[in-house]
Design an enzyme around this catalytic site. Structure first.
Site, short mmCIF file in Angstrom:
data_model
loop_
_atom_site.label_atom_id
_atom_site.label_comp_id
_atom_site.label_asym_id
_atom_site.label_seq_id
_atom_site.Cartn_x
_atom_site.Cartn_y
_atom_site.Cartn_z
N ASP A 196 8.89 11.40 5.18
CA ASP A 196 10.20 10.87 4.76
C ASP A 196 11.32 11.39 5.67
O ASP A 196 11.24 12.50 6.19
CB ASP A 196 10.46 11.26 3.30
N ASN A 202 8.32 0.04 -1.05
CA ASN A 202 9.11 -0.16 0.18
C ASN A 202 9.35 -1.64 0.50
O ASN A 202 10.23 -1.96 1.31
CB ASN A 202 8.48 0.56 1.38
C1 IPE Z 1 8.19 7.52 0.25
O1 IPE Z 1 9.45 7.56 0.81
C2 IPE Z 1 7.35 6.51 0.95
C3 IPE Z 1 6.99 6.80 2.33
C4 IPE Z 1 7.29 7.87 3.03
C5 IPE Z 1 6.19 5.80 2.95
P1 IPE Z 1 10.67 6.74 0.18
O2 IPE Z 1 11.83 6.98 1.07
O3 IPE Z 1 10.28 5.33 -0.02
O4 IPE Z 1 10.86 7.43 -1.23
P2 IPE Z 1 12.11 7.44 -2.21
O5 IPE Z 1 12.56 6.02 -2.36
O6 IPE Z 1 13.17 8.29 -1.57
O7 IPE Z 1 11.62 8.06 -3.47
C1 IPE Z 2 10.20 7.22 5.58
O1 IPE Z 2 11.50 7.33 6.03
C2 IPE Z 2 9.48 6.05 6.15
C3 IPE Z 2 9.25 4.95 5.19
C4 IPE Z 2 9.52 4.99 3.92
C5 IPE Z 2 8.66 3.75 5.73
P1 IPE Z 2 12.68 6.59 5.29
O2 IPE Z 2 12.86 5.25 5.90
O3 IPE Z 2 12.48 6.59 3.82
O4 IPE Z 2 13.90 7.52 5.68
P2 IPE Z 2 15.11 7.93 4.74
O5 IPE Z 2 14.52 8.59 3.52
O6 IPE Z 2 15.85 6.69 4.41
O7 IPE Z 2 15.89 8.88 5.59
MG MG Z 3 13.04 7.85 2.33
#
Ligand code: IPE
Ligand code: IPE
Ligand code: MG
Length: 259
Positions: free
Chosen positions: A26, A74
């Protein structure tokens, strides 16, 4: 430090390396926004962290690495970001196969793959087939994966077997149930890492993380490299896993059930 007063039960040094590490990668979006870049630049930058943890896992003899790449939630992101993530996945599957083969890494994708475009499903199958015989490590990439989805699909498979008369309801226990989950052939994750500063599971491996050690890093995923990963693994090595036992029992490995 968590040195224990009681002596170790044997002369053998305890090997405390995790067999299976699961990571919620993340923080890509925030990494990019802090640099005034589009979020998608963060997803691209995250690929080098994937390479770093894969290669460090091999060096450390960690047999299984499971990476959360795209959750079942997602899809709710803006279409442009979802499309970019799918394109990136397509590209990486093609470009990284050689490197995986050079490193002896077997690739497996877990999650509901039928939701992906056919082209991507084919690419996934090709990458899995091309790396099938590699033995240095198993890399599982969770794509369109959700912990609840995994439990529900296991329940559905079992219900099907019950209806077909192959399984009696009384036979359903934790062991049998777990054989219908996404990776019944693997040990549960010993270490569960989340980068990006949030302290939540976000519907990643739920059943399988019942006794995982949790480790949260404030680093955004593109900044998480081999060194940060080594720190996480070293932190794991210092923990005492008790699985319901007392500290002394866990230390000595003695579980007699007599008192
Ligand atoms: C979790 O991250 C999913 C992945 C890293 C693929 P998210 O960014 O989607 O999680 P939330 O929404 O902050 O809980
Ligand atoms: C994790 O990074 C990757 C995916 C969920 C695909 P994020 O895209 O959630 O990054 P933040 O949490 O918005 O910084
Ligand atoms: Mg995230």
């Amino acid at each position: 430090m968590d040195n224990h007063a009681s002596p170790p039960s044997s002369d053998q040094p305890r090997l405390r390396s995790p067999r299976h590490v699961a990571i919620v990668m993340d923080g890509n979006g925030r990494w990019a926004l802090r640099r005034r870049l589009p979020r998608t630049a963060g997803h691209r930058a995250g690929i080098k962290s994937v390479r770093a943890v894969v290669e460090e896992s091999i060096r450390q003899g960690i047999g299984v690495l499971t990476l959360f790449a795209f959750s079942s939630e997602n899809w709710r992101r803006p279409k442009t970001e979802v499309n970019l993530l799918l394109e990136l996945f397509m590209r990486v599957l093609r470009t990284e196969v050689n490197r995986l083969n050079e490193n002896g890494v077997r690739l497996r994708i877990i999650g509901e793959r039928t939701a992906f475009p056919e082209k991507l499903q084919r690419r996934i199958a090709e990458a899995e087939a091309a790396t099938r015989t590699n033995e240095a490590m198993l890399l599982q990439v969770a794509a369109n994966y959700g912990g609840r989805w995994d439990i529900v699909q296991a329940a559905r498979r079992l219900a099907t077997d019950v209806c077909a008369g192959k399984v009696a309801p009384e036979e359903v226990d934790e062991r049998l149930f777990s054989t219908r989950l996404s990776f019944p052939d693997l040990p549960d994750p010993d270490l569960f890492i989340r980068t990006g500063g949030e302290q939540r599971i976000s519907n990643f491996v739920l059943w399988q993380s019942a006794y995982s050690e949790l480790y949260f890093s404030d680093l955004m995923w593109p900044d998480f490299g081999a060194e940060a990963y080594r720190e996480a693994v070293a932190d794991f090595a210092r923990r005492q896993r008790r699985f319901g036992l007392t500290g002394d029992q866990a230390d000595t490995g003695a579980e007699d059930g007599a008192d």
